[in-house]
Scaffold this active site. Sequence first.
Site, PDB file in Angstrom:
ATOM      1  N   ARG A  55     -92.687 -15.436  60.682  1.00 29.07           N
ATOM      2  CA  ARG A  55     -92.890 -15.490  59.288  1.00 29.07           C
ATOM      3  C   ARG A  55     -94.050 -17.213  59.334  1.00 29.07           C
ATOM      4  O   ARG A  55     -94.208 -17.389  59.959  1.00 29.07           O
ATOM      5  CB  ARG A  55     -91.809 -15.211  59.047  1.00 29.07           C
ATOM      6  CG  ARG A  55     -90.909 -14.291  58.469  1.00 29.07           C
ATOM      7  CD  ARG A  55     -89.698 -14.747  57.540  1.00 29.07           C
ATOM      8  NE  ARG A  55     -89.017 -13.055  57.690  1.00 29.07           N
ATOM      9  CZ  ARG A  55     -88.237 -12.553  58.493  1.00 29.07           C
ATOM     10  NH1 ARG A  55     -87.994 -13.719  59.499  1.00 29.07           N
ATOM     11  NH2 ARG A  55     -87.375 -11.911  58.552  1.00 29.07           N
ATOM     12  N   HIS A  82     -85.665  -7.924  61.959  1.00 31.61           N
ATOM     13  CA  HIS A  82     -84.688  -7.782  60.379  1.00 31.61           C
ATOM     14  C   HIS A  82     -83.197  -7.892  61.145  1.00 31.61           C
ATOM     15  O   HIS A  82     -82.808  -7.156  61.826  1.00 31.61           O
ATOM     16  CB  HIS A  82     -85.063  -5.824  60.456  1.00 31.61           C
ATOM     17  CG  HIS A  82     -87.024  -6.318  59.759  1.00 31.61           C
ATOM     18  ND1 HIS A  82     -87.742  -4.949  59.732  1.00 31.61           N
ATOM     19  CD2 HIS A  82     -87.656  -7.253  59.060  1.00 31.61           C
ATOM     20  CE1 HIS A  82     -88.852  -5.698  59.461  1.00 31.61           C
ATOM     21  NE2 HIS A  82     -89.033  -7.006  59.153  1.00 31.61           N
ATOM     22  N   LYS A  93     -85.115 -15.924  58.467  1.00 36.40           N
ATOM     23  CA  LYS A  93     -84.133 -15.780  56.724  1.00 36.40           C
ATOM     24  C   LYS A  93     -83.672 -14.321  57.317  1.00 36.40           C
ATOM     25  O   LYS A  93     -82.402 -14.955  56.580  1.00 36.40           O
ATOM     26  CB  LYS A  93     -85.545 -14.216  56.548  1.00 36.40           C
ATOM     27  CG  LYS A  93     -85.268 -13.856  55.090  1.00 36.40           C
ATOM     28  CD  LYS A  93     -86.493 -13.267  54.972  1.00 36.40           C
ATOM     29  CE  LYS A  93     -86.348 -12.409  53.155  1.00 36.40           C
ATOM     30  NZ  LYS A  93     -87.980 -11.886  52.400  1.00 36.40           N
ATOM     31  N   ARG A 104     -97.676  -9.829  59.639  1.00 33.62           N
ATOM     32  CA  ARG A 104     -96.264 -10.106  60.260  1.00 33.62           C
ATOM     33  C   ARG A 104     -96.220  -7.658  60.054  1.00 33.62           C
ATOM     34  O   ARG A 104     -95.805  -7.565  61.134  1.00 33.62           O
ATOM     35  CB  ARG A 104     -95.537  -9.982  59.141  1.00 33.62           C
ATOM     36  CG  ARG A 104     -94.100 -10.124  59.481  1.00 33.62           C
ATOM     37  CD  ARG A 104     -92.934 -10.749  59.001  1.00 33.62           C
ATOM     38  NE  ARG A 104     -91.653 -10.295  58.621  1.00 33.62           N
ATOM     39  CZ  ARG A 104     -90.928 -10.902  60.431  1.00 33.62           C
ATOM     40  NH1 ARG A 104     -91.482 -11.404  60.760  1.00 33.62           N
ATOM     41  NH2 ARG A 104     -89.919 -10.393  59.779  1.00 33.62           N
ATOM     42  N   TYR A 113     -92.066   1.553  58.826  1.00 30.94           N
ATOM     43  CA  TYR A 113     -93.197   1.463  59.176  1.00 30.94           C
ATOM     44  C   TYR A 113     -92.865   2.775  59.726  1.00 30.94           C
ATOM     45  O   TYR A 113     -93.936   3.226  60.786  1.00 30.94           O
ATOM     46  CB  TYR A 113     -93.081   0.663  60.218  1.00 30.94           C
ATOM     47  CG  TYR A 113     -93.066  -0.921  60.042  1.00 30.94           C
ATOM     48  CD1 TYR A 113     -94.428  -1.836  59.446  1.00 30.94           C
ATOM     49  CD2 TYR A 113     -92.485  -2.213  59.926  1.00 30.94           C
ATOM     50  CE1 TYR A 113     -94.859  -2.606  58.747  1.00 30.94           C
ATOM     51  CE2 TYR A 113     -92.689  -3.243  59.427  1.00 30.94           C
ATOM     52  CZ  TYR A 113     -93.455  -3.318  58.587  1.00 30.94           C
ATOM     53  OH  TYR A 113     -93.607  -4.609  58.080  1.00 30.94           O
ATOM     54  N   HIS A 130     -98.646 -13.435  55.325  1.00 32.52           N
ATOM     55  CA  HIS A 130     -97.716 -12.169  55.208  1.00 32.52           C
ATOM     56  C   HIS A 130     -98.426 -10.905  55.478  1.00 32.52           C
ATOM     57  O   HIS A 130     -96.882 -10.404  56.793  1.00 32.52           O
ATOM     58  CB  HIS A 130     -97.108 -12.430  54.235  1.00 32.52           C
ATOM     59  CG  HIS A 130     -94.842 -11.547  54.900  1.00 32.52           C
ATOM     60  ND1 HIS A 130     -94.539 -12.190  54.886  1.00 32.52           N
ATOM     61  CD2 HIS A 130     -94.599 -11.030  54.498  1.00 32.52           C
ATOM     62  CE1 HIS A 130     -93.080 -11.535  55.546  1.00 32.52           C
ATOM     63  NE2 HIS A 130     -93.876 -10.244  54.793  1.00 32.52           N
TER      64      HIS A 130
END
Length: 240
Positions: free
Chosen positions: A100, A215, A128, A192, A224, A189
């Site tokens: 990120r 994640h 995050k 990514r 994805y 972004h």
Amino acid sequence: DLAELKAALNRAVKWGYASDNPAKGVTLKVDQHHRVRFLTDTENKNLLKALQERDNKKREGRKSGNRFRQERSYELKPEIESYSDYLTPMVLLAMQTGMRRSELFSLTWENVRLKGTLQLTVHAAHAKSGKTRHIPLNTAAVDVLKTWGKQNAQSGLVFPNAGGGQITDIKTAWGNLIKDAKIRDFRFHDLRHDFASRLVMNGVDLYRVKELLGHGSIEITQRYAHLAPHTLAEAVEMLV
């Protein structure tokens, strides 16, 4: 809309404007359409070309400026080496790691290992998900960091601003780069997403992609899944 409403009400509770969140527990069954924007082969080539041309332009500008200074016996500025500034190595590293923007801004050299186990570490404070993760570095990422490290002292921040502090925004530099590359509707972004998409399209399973991206759950990585339809076809073919 529901997610934004819940977030606003949670903030109201936190700030003392409400005693509780009446939207808590309310759910909707909807088909999630998450944005997955990745570079086409042509866009990828155009982006790399634009980065190179940007560096070349700044390098020639520095040489021209130094000739001007030399003629007037002014002090010369250092010659620009491989990268004119932080932008090219930052973009290239993002493409090879899926980091990120905030993680790149806060990355320090002490969290980069270019010997032995080639990897960099994103600490929980800057992730995050709130969890520390270790990202393996491929040869392309290692080359970028070694080249940039020769220009930028390998201590402190990997991508410091002109004053040595932490970069807080690259909107202008990124906007100009995308414009020069003639790429539309592509945010920083999205590098990514490009990283994850290329992994999935090359046969990497979603669990490993989840770990690389950091994640919190596999559900987020599922966006994805449609990029690897061949895996489903291969699965049912095993019954034959």
